[in-house]
Design a protein around this motif. Structure first.
Motif, short mmCIF file in Angstrom:
data_model
loop_
_atom_site.label_atom_id
_atom_site.label_comp_id
_atom_site.label_asym_id
_atom_site.label_seq_id
_atom_site.Cartn_x
_atom_site.Cartn_y
_atom_site.Cartn_z
N LYS A 57 0.79 -1.28 0.14
CA LYS A 57 0.03 0.23 -0.01
C LYS A 57 0.81 1.47 -0.08
O LYS A 57 0.19 2.24 -0.38
N ASP A 58 1.93 1.06 0.43
CA ASP A 58 2.96 2.40 0.44
C ASP A 58 3.79 2.36 -0.76
O ASP A 58 4.47 3.43 -0.92
N THR A 59 3.35 1.81 -1.74
CA THR A 59 3.92 1.78 -3.19
C THR A 59 3.86 3.30 -3.63
O THR A 59 2.85 3.82 -3.57
N GLU A 60 5.00 3.80 -4.47
CA GLU A 60 4.88 5.17 -5.29
C GLU A 60 3.72 4.98 -6.15
O GLU A 60 3.70 4.13 -6.95
N PRO A 61 3.05 6.23 -6.34
CA PRO A 61 2.06 6.42 -7.17
C PRO A 61 2.35 5.88 -8.68
O PRO A 61 1.64 5.12 -9.48
N VAL A 62 3.76 6.19 -9.22
CA VAL A 62 4.07 5.84 -10.55
C VAL A 62 4.23 4.24 -10.44
O VAL A 62 3.91 3.55 -11.61
N GLU A 63 4.47 3.69 -9.42
CA GLU A 63 4.46 2.12 -9.55
C GLU A 63 3.20 1.36 -9.62
O GLU A 63 3.06 0.61 -10.16
N LEU A 64 2.24 2.09 -8.99
CA LEU A 64 0.90 1.77 -9.01
C LEU A 64 0.30 1.92 -10.46
O LEU A 64 -0.21 0.85 -11.01
N LEU A 65 0.65 2.80 -11.26
CA LEU A 65 0.30 2.96 -12.47
C LEU A 65 0.72 2.07 -13.28
O LEU A 65 0.24 1.52 -14.31
N ARG A 66 2.12 1.75 -13.18
CA ARG A 66 2.90 0.62 -13.98
C ARG A 66 2.26 -0.59 -13.81
O ARG A 66 2.27 -1.36 -14.53
N ALA A 67 1.94 -0.81 -12.50
CA ALA A 67 1.59 -2.24 -11.92
C ALA A 67 0.23 -2.33 -12.77
O ALA A 67 -0.25 -3.58 -13.23
N LEU A 68 -0.56 -1.50 -12.76
CA LEU A 68 -1.96 -1.50 -13.32
C LEU A 68 -1.84 -1.93 -14.71
O LEU A 68 -2.57 -2.73 -15.47
N ARG A 69 -0.87 -1.21 -15.38
CA ARG A 69 -0.70 -1.38 -17.13
C ARG A 69 -0.22 -2.88 -17.20
O ARG A 69 -0.50 -3.57 -18.00
N VAL A 70 0.68 -3.23 -16.39
CA VAL A 70 1.39 -4.70 -16.36
C VAL A 70 0.16 -5.80 -16.05
O VAL A 70 0.09 -6.61 -17.19
#
Length: 223
Positions: free
Chosen positions: A106-119
């Motif tokens: 849950k403390d993932t950086e916003p950019v990593e969340l966006l990348r994760a969603l795309r992946v």
């Protein structure tokens, strides 16, 4: 456009994710859920690309909801990205075993969340490979968690074992192709065939099945 359902019992967490996604091109939040039952209902109503799923929610928890979503043939195209507060959590392993496509802290950086969603939406790669491998190694390495399907194991060729070990190492199709000196298309074909043989929903579940079948051991060597 990647369509997302947000499932978390904390309204503030959902609001933060929504603001992030609403301000980013290529994403659309099509629903918010405060528990697993609502998440399942929204998944069936909207057929999103990804459900961002908290595990610990009242009533129907995220683990149960994940099983329901990934077990429904009509929701085969809906991916689940699990969120957790801890980097080693047995519930996360159970979610991966149930068909979730990956997990993030849950403390993932916003950019990593966006990348994760795309992946996850693309189904191309396993998330957080280092943490995920440690998690899988810890729990699949326990004898009570090993579920070996000998019939499926016999179908896997030596080349496919090589490819599977690289998938379990978190490598993408391009990286597998480079390491084995084959084309990306050939690597993709190998991965697809292995998924079919082991009955895996996606690459994340394929890694779980690789350990459970004994085709890959927690230390990465062959059985």
């Amino acid at each position: 456009m990647i369509r997302v359902v947000l499932a978390d019992d904390q309204a503030l967490v959902r609001a933060g994710f929504r603001v992030l996604l609403d301000t980013e091109d290529g994403f659309e939040v099509c629903g918010e859920a405060a528990d697993g039952a609502q998440a399942l209902a929204l998944a069936r109503e909207h057929r999103p690309d990804v459900v961002v799923m908290d595990i610990r929610m009242p009533g129907v928890d995220g683990l149960t909801a994940t099983r329901e979503i990934t077990g429904d043939p009509e929701l085969a195209d809906v991916k689940v990205l699990v969120l957790t507060t801890f980097d080693v959590d047995e519930y996360v392993f159970q979610a991966l075993r149930s068909g979730a496509s990956g997990f993030l802290l849950k403390d993932t950086e916003p950019v990593e969340l966006l990348r994760a969603l795309r992946v996850v939406a693309s189904g191309e790669a396993l998330l957080a490979p280092t943490v995920t491998r440690r998690l899988i190694s810890e729990f699949v390495g326990r004898p009570e968690n090993r579920r070996i399907d000998t019939a499926a194991v016999r179908q896997i060729t030596d080349r496919e074992r090589e490819v599977l070990a690289l998938v379990a190492g978190g490598l993408s199709n391009d990286e597998i192709a480079a390491q084995l000196v084959i084309s990306t298309a050939t690597a993709r074909t190998h991965v697809s065939r292995i998924m079919t043989k082991l009955g895996a929903r996606d690459r994340a579940q394929l890694v779980v099945l690789a350990y459970e079948s004994g085709l890959v051991t927690p230390r990465g060597s062959r059985p």
